[in-house]
Design a protein around this motif. Structure first.
Motif, PDB file in Angstrom:
ATOM      1  N   GLY A  75       0.801  -1.220   0.000  1.00 35.51           N
ATOM      2  CA  GLY A  75       0.000   0.000   0.000  1.00 35.51           C
ATOM      3  C   GLY A  75       0.832   1.266   0.000  1.00 35.51           C
ATOM      4  N   ASN A  76       2.125   1.141  -0.283  1.00 35.58           N
ATOM      5  CA  ASN A  76       3.036   2.281  -0.201  1.00 35.58           C
ATOM      6  C   ASN A  76       3.265   2.884  -1.592  1.00 35.58           C
ATOM      7  N   LEU A  77       2.261   3.616  -2.077  1.00 38.91           N
ATOM      8  CA  LEU A  77       2.337   4.246  -3.398  1.00 38.91           C
ATOM      9  C   LEU A  77       3.348   5.385  -3.403  1.00 38.91           C
ATOM     10  N   ARG A  78       3.484   6.070  -2.273  1.00 38.90           N
ATOM     11  CA  ARG A  78       4.403   7.218  -2.193  1.00 38.90           C
ATOM     12  C   ARG A  78       5.845   6.797  -2.482  1.00 38.90           C
ATOM     13  N   ASP A  79       6.331   5.761  -1.773  1.00 40.91           N
ATOM     14  CA  ASP A  79       7.719   5.344  -1.961  1.00 40.91           C
ATOM     15  C   ASP A  79       7.924   4.643  -3.301  1.00 40.91           C
ATOM     16  N   ALA A  80       6.873   4.011  -3.824  1.00 42.76           N
ATOM     17  CA  ALA A  80       6.971   3.399  -5.151  1.00 42.76           C
ATOM     18  C   ALA A  80       7.223   4.479  -6.201  1.00 42.76           C
ATOM     19  N   ASN A  81       6.474   5.583  -6.114  1.00 42.47           N
ATOM     20  CA  ASN A  81       6.669   6.696  -7.049  1.00 42.47           C
ATOM     21  C   ASN A  81       8.026   7.360  -6.853  1.00 42.47           C
TER      22      ASN A  81
ATOM     23  N   ASP B  19       8.943  -3.560 -22.047  1.00 40.62           N
ATOM     24  CA  ASP B  19       7.491  -3.659 -21.860  1.00 40.62           C
ATOM     25  C   ASP B  19       7.135  -3.686 -20.373  1.00 40.62           C
ATOM     26  N   LEU B  20       7.969  -4.350 -19.576  1.00 45.11           N
ATOM     27  CA  LEU B  20       7.689  -4.443 -18.143  1.00 45.11           C
ATOM     28  C   LEU B  20       7.769  -3.072 -17.477  1.00 45.11           C
ATOM     29  N   ILE B  21       8.753  -2.272 -17.871  1.00 46.23           N
ATOM     30  CA  ILE B  21       8.872  -0.925 -17.308  1.00 46.23           C
ATOM     31  C   ILE B  21       7.748  -0.030 -17.830  1.00 46.23           C
ATOM     32  N   GLN B  22       7.344  -0.215 -19.080  1.00 45.29           N
ATOM     33  CA  GLN B  22       6.195   0.537 -19.590  1.00 45.29           C
ATOM     34  C   GLN B  22       4.939   0.217 -18.770  1.00 45.29           C
ATOM     35  N   PHE B  23       4.778  -1.060 -18.422  1.00 47.52           N
ATOM     36  CA  PHE B  23       3.650  -1.467 -17.583  1.00 47.52           C
ATOM     37  C   PHE B  23       3.693  -0.735 -16.236  1.00 47.52           C
ATOM     38  N   ILE B  24       4.870  -0.692 -15.608  1.00 46.73           N
ATOM     39  CA  ILE B  24       5.015  -0.010 -14.311  1.00 46.73           C
ATOM     40  C   ILE B  24       4.720   1.484 -14.461  1.00 46.73           C
ATOM     41  N   ASN B  25       5.209   2.083 -15.541  1.00 45.12           N
ATOM     42  CA  ASN B  25       4.974   3.514 -15.763  1.00 45.12           C
ATOM     43  C   ASN B  25       3.488   3.834 -15.947  1.00 45.12           C
ATOM     44  N   HIS B  26       2.728   2.917 -16.523  1.00 42.98           N
ATOM     45  CA  HIS B  26       1.283   3.110 -16.656  1.00 42.98           C
ATOM     46  C   HIS B  26       0.551   2.778 -15.348  1.00 42.98           C
ATOM     47  N   LEU B  27       1.089   1.782 -14.628  1.00 42.78           N
ATOM     48  CA  LEU B  27       0.415   1.310 -13.409  1.00 42.78           C
ATOM     49  C   LEU B  27       0.406   2.373 -12.311  1.00 42.78           C
ATOM     50  N   LEU B  28       1.520   3.057 -12.119  1.00 44.09           N
ATOM     51  CA  LEU B  28       1.632   4.004 -10.999  1.00 44.09           C
ATOM     52  C   LEU B  28       0.573   5.113 -11.050  1.00 44.09           C
ATOM     53  N   PRO B  29       0.378   5.825 -12.185  1.00 45.08           N
ATOM     54  CA  PRO B  29      -0.693   6.838 -12.209  1.00 45.08           C
ATOM     55  C   PRO B  29      -2.092   6.221 -12.144  1.00 45.08           C
ATOM     56  N   THR B  30      -2.246   4.995 -12.649  1.00 48.07           N
ATOM     57  CA  THR B  30      -3.568   4.340 -12.618  1.00 48.07           C
ATOM     58  C   THR B  30      -4.033   4.141 -11.181  1.00 48.07           C
ATOM     59  N   LEU B  31      -3.088   3.788 -10.299  1.00 49.13           N
ATOM     60  CA  LEU B  31      -3.446   3.508  -8.903  1.00 49.13           C
ATOM     61  C   LEU B  31      -3.785   4.774  -8.112  1.00 49.13           C
ATOM     62  N   GLN B  32      -3.555   5.934  -8.709  1.00 51.36           N
ATOM     63  CA  GLN B  32      -3.881   7.185  -8.023  1.00 51.36           C
ATOM     64  C   GLN B  32      -5.338   7.589  -8.235  1.00 51.36           C
ATOM     65  N   ARG B  33      -6.080   6.798  -9.010  1.00 56.57           N
ATOM     66  CA  ARG B  33      -7.495   7.121  -9.214  1.00 56.57           C
ATOM     67  C   ARG B  33      -8.322   5.838  -9.240  1.00 56.57           C
ATOM     68  N   ASP B  34      -9.610   5.988  -9.210  1.00 59.79           N
ATOM     69  CA  ASP B  34     -10.520   4.846  -9.216  1.00 59.79           C
ATOM     70  C   ASP B  34     -10.650   4.333 -10.644  1.00 59.79           C
ATOM     71  N   ALA B  35      -9.765   3.412 -10.995  1.00 58.08           N
ATOM     72  CA  ALA B  35      -9.703   2.990 -12.401  1.00 58.08           C
ATOM     73  C   ALA B  35      -9.457   1.492 -12.501  1.00 58.08           C
ATOM     74  N   LEU B  36     -10.310   0.701 -11.866  1.00 59.79           N
ATOM     75  CA  LEU B  36     -10.151  -0.757 -11.897  1.00 59.79           C
ATOM     76  C   LEU B  36     -10.187  -1.312 -13.323  1.00 59.79           C
ATOM     77  N   PRO B  37     -11.098  -0.854 -14.213  1.00 60.33           N
ATOM     78  CA  PRO B  37     -11.093  -1.385 -15.586  1.00 60.33           C
ATOM     79  C   PRO B  37      -9.753  -1.165 -16.297  1.00 60.33           C
ATOM     80  N   LEU B  38      -9.152   0.009 -16.073  1.00 62.92           N
ATOM     81  CA  LEU B  38      -7.861   0.291 -16.692  1.00 62.92           C
ATOM     82  C   LEU B  38      -6.771  -0.610 -16.093  1.00 62.92           C
TER      83      LEU B  38
END
Length: 322
Positions: free
Chosen positions: A226-232, A253-272
């Motif tokens: 649950g530590n989004l702050r330190d992950a970013n 591709d794996l780093i691209q996934f992480i780069n997309h994942l981090l902002p996604t978790l900052q909002r209510d975006a389960l489908p994304l």
């Protein structure tokens, strides 16, 4: 006429025994000193004079380690922690400083380089064996300290400072580097900046294909707690370093996934979130533990209940029976 029971000799102040034992160490009698440290400190514990027992054990651990006696020193260090538990000493900065002093006396010895043809294998094998002993001894001490800290007032995962020490020592001294273990302790620590520099150092010497796995593993471990702050913060720090740019990790591709994942978790975006898992499935599957981490992340950030694998297995059996 009844005999009088002989009185126990009164224990002197701890300082007297500390000086006496220091002289035994200085004479080079490490084994003899070790037995004396153990027996004398035990007497103070029996007399409920825990603080003096701790002084004796702390002094002995540091002296033995400073003299290169890793096995003896680490044994006293572990007994020191066991005495903290017996005395129910609460976690605080003073005790943490004492533990840190012991930790800093553990030897840090680089493996030999540029050995001659005849002696290289023998010397290297000896050096690897010694390094393994040092790491195992330090691990035993710090794991015991982390367990004590969790029980007596630190974070429920144990002292973050102690986790950083453990991750640091394993990374710098282990002859068989296990980045999963290193990451496990750093993400439970409180120094993502140091963790970032450790990852950058690893990227400079790892095999191709291990670098993006190490970064993704670290980020997902943070997020599963649950530590989004330190992950970013970790990702931002990595992007500042030249090693990251030199490796062209932004193309992974794996780093691209992480780069997309981090902002996604900052909002209510389960489908994304689910869409990203589907799109990058082949990259995520490179390490089996990643899917488990992502299930934990989905539960923490979006309330998605994790599926019990046994339920699925029994469900399939019942379908077959039906």
């Amino acid at each position: 006429m009844s005999r009088e029971r002989p009185r126990r000799a009164t224990l002197p102040p701890a300082e007297e025994n500390i000086k006496k034992l220091e002289n035994v160490i200085n004479e080079g009698n490490y084994y003899g000193a070790q037995q004396m440290y153990k027996s004398i400190s035990a007497r103070y514990v029996s007399a409920q004079r825990h603080s003096e027992a701790l002084e004796i054990l702390h002094s002995g651990a540091c002296l033995q380690l400073n003299n290169g006696q890793v096995t003896c020193g680490s044994e006293l260090a572990v007994i020191y922690v066991e005495t903290l538990v017996k005395a129910k000493v609460p976690y605080d900065d003073d005790v943490l400083d004492c533990i840190r002093k012991i930790y800093k006396t553990f030897p840090q010895i680089p493996l030999p380089q540029d050995l001659g043809e005849d002696e290289d294998m023998q010397q290297l094998n000896e050096a690897l064996g010694d390094a393994k002993i040092r790491v195992d001894c330090c691990l035993s001490f710090l794991k015991a300290a982390i367990k004590w800290s969790a029980e007596f007032g630190a974070h429920r995962n144990g002292s973050p400072e102690l986790h950083v020490m453990l991750g640091e020592y394993v990374y710098s001294e282990s002859p068989e580097l296990d980045m999963t273990r290193v990451s496990y302790h750093f993400v439970r620590g409180n120094n993502p900046k140091k963790f970032a520099s450790t990852l950058v150092n690893f990227m400079g010497k790892c095999y191709p294909g291990e670098d993006d796995l190490a970064i993704a593993r670290a980020i997902l471990m943070y997020l599963a707690m649950g530590n989004l702050r330190d992950a970013n913060f970790l990702m931002d720090e990595l992007k500042k370093h030249a090693q990251y740019k030199e490796h062209d990790l932004h193309r992974s591709d794996l780093i691209q996934f992480i780069n997309h994942l981090l902002p996604t978790l900052q909002r209510d975006a389960l489908p994304l979130f689910n869409m990203l898992r589907t799109k990058y499935k082949s990259s995520i599957d490179r390490e089996p533990a990643f899917n488990e981490r992502l299930d934990e992340i989905a539960e923490l950030f979006y309330g998605v209940q994790r599926r019990n694998p046994l339920q699925g297995m029994f469900g399939d059996i019942f379908k077959m029976m039906g």
